[in-house]
Design a protein around this motif. Structure first.
Motif, mmCIF file in Angstrom:
data_model
loop_
_atom_site.group_PDB
_atom_site.id
_atom_site.type_symbol
_atom_site.label_atom_id
_atom_site.label_comp_id
_atom_site.label_asym_id
_atom_site.label_seq_id
_atom_site.Cartn_x
_atom_site.Cartn_y
_atom_site.Cartn_z
ATOM 1 N N SER A 190 -20.206 -13.292 47.745
ATOM 2 C CA SER A 190 -19.977 -11.908 47.333
ATOM 3 C C SER A 190 -21.298 -11.188 47.105
ATOM 4 C CB SER A 190 -19.133 -11.889 46.057
ATOM 5 O OG SER A 190 -19.073 -10.600 45.503
ATOM 6 N N ASN A 203 -22.226 -12.414 35.564
ATOM 7 C CA ASN A 203 -21.404 -12.948 36.655
ATOM 8 C C ASN A 203 -21.642 -12.086 37.888
ATOM 9 O OD1 ASN A 203 -19.564 -13.995 38.409
ATOM 10 N ND2 ASN A 203 -17.760 -13.469 37.212
ATOM 11 N N SER A 215 -21.170 -12.464 40.863
ATOM 12 C CA SER A 215 -20.138 -12.473 41.914
ATOM 13 C C SER A 215 -19.167 -11.312 41.755
ATOM 14 C CB SER A 215 -19.344 -13.787 41.867
ATOM 15 O OG SER A 215 -20.119 -14.858 42.313
ATOM 16 N N ASP A 216 -19.094 -10.785 40.556
ATOM 17 C CA ASP A 216 -18.139 -9.725 40.234
ATOM 18 C C ASP A 216 -18.643 -8.371 40.742
ATOM 19 O OD1 ASP A 216 -17.213 -7.487 38.119
ATOM 20 O OD2 ASP A 216 -15.684 -9.054 38.214
ATOM 21 N N ARG A 217 -17.807 -7.654 41.468
ATOM 22 C CA ARG A 217 -18.222 -6.401 42.084
ATOM 23 C C ARG A 217 -18.668 -5.371 41.050
ATOM 24 N NH1 ARG A 217 -17.333 -4.884 47.105
ATOM 25 N NH2 ARG A 217 -18.059 -7.016 47.418
ATOM 26 N N GLN A 218 -18.013 -5.315 39.895
ATOM 27 C CA GLN A 218 -18.411 -4.354 38.877
ATOM 28 C C GLN A 218 -19.812 -4.639 38.361
ATOM 29 O OE1 GLN A 218 -16.677 -1.554 38.164
ATOM 30 N NE2 GLN A 218 -18.542 -1.002 37.039
ATOM 31 N N PRO A 238 -20.281 -18.124 38.083
ATOM 32 C CA PRO A 238 -19.847 -17.294 39.217
ATOM 33 C C PRO A 238 -19.114 -18.155 40.251
ATOM 34 C CG PRO A 238 -22.129 -16.847 38.638
ATOM 35 C CD PRO A 238 -21.732 -18.068 37.885
#
Length: 225
Positions: A96, A137, A139-142, A91
């Motif tokens: 985030s 991950n 950190s990923d918004r999805q 990440p």
């Protein structure tokens, strides 16, 4: 007597905070309404890739850091970590995650979710577990949306807290508190309005002793010793 207020600073991607969760759970069971744990975030992994590349380039790189984490975990039997931690998925930033988690906290604060469910703390744990055990991950918004949905939360409601700027305000408050209390380590516990602190991998009995001392010697009745 008012409950003892404990500022708990941690980074979602920190292995020591992942390990320490069991200690927080035990504190809440032992002291119940005698303590109040207030969660804040410190961005130890705010620039995770750059930080680890710089610090571990002469010590085996990502593989070296992964091996270090796995060696740490061998000493604890209450957690599980994926053998490819930090190598297959890295990440870019914990910030985030912290923003998204503050949006969830706002739902709780505003009474938009059942406060008795302690969904904010459950979400913090879900993020840690997703990263350390599943290599998500986070950190990923999805990915964050997927974790929220598994917790039964409304993605639209969470996004609204971010879009309004309120989640950013909570994150900014963390930045200010980190600076005010010079927090550099995850996890860090701060008691007694900043006069006492415990940094890093501190055993449960040490934390418990600090709390019992405060219970027996409240601030207005400071012990001479």
């Amino acid at each position: 007597m008012e409950p003892i207020r404990i500022f708990y600073f941690s980074d979602v991607l920190c292995i020591w905070a992942y390990i320490a969760q069991i200690r927080l759970n035990e504190l809440k069971t032992t002291f119940q309404d005698q303590i109040e744990i207030e969660h804040h975030f410190v961005s130890v992994y705010g620039t995770a890739r750059e930080k680890l590349e710089n610090r571990w380039q002469d010590r085996g790189g990502w593989t070296g850091y992964s091996n270090h984490i796995l060696d740490v975990v061998k000493k604890f039997d209450h957690i599980t970590v994926h053998p490819d931690i930090w190598t297959k998925v890295t990440p870019p930033s914990s910030t985030s995650c912290h923003l998204f988690l503050h949006a969830i906290q706002l739902l709780e604060t505003k009474g938009l979710v059942d406060r008795s469910e302690q969904i904010f703390e459950k979400a913090i744990w879900a993020f840690r577990e997703a990263f350390f055990t599943e290599l998500a991950n986070v950190s990923d918004r999805q990915v964050q949306f997927e974790i929220a949905e598994k917790l039964g939360l409304s993605v639209a409601a969470i996004q609204a807290q971010i879009d309004s700027g309120e989640a950013y305000a909570q994150l900014s408050k963390d930045f200010d508190l980190v600076k005010e209390h010079t927090v550099t380590v995850s996890p860090t516990l701060i008691f007694n309005e900043g006069r006492q602190r415990l940094n890093g991998n501190v055993g449960y009995r040490v934390i418990e002793a600090n709390i019992r001392e405060l219970l027996h010697n409240p601030p207005e009745e400071q012990s001479w010793c």
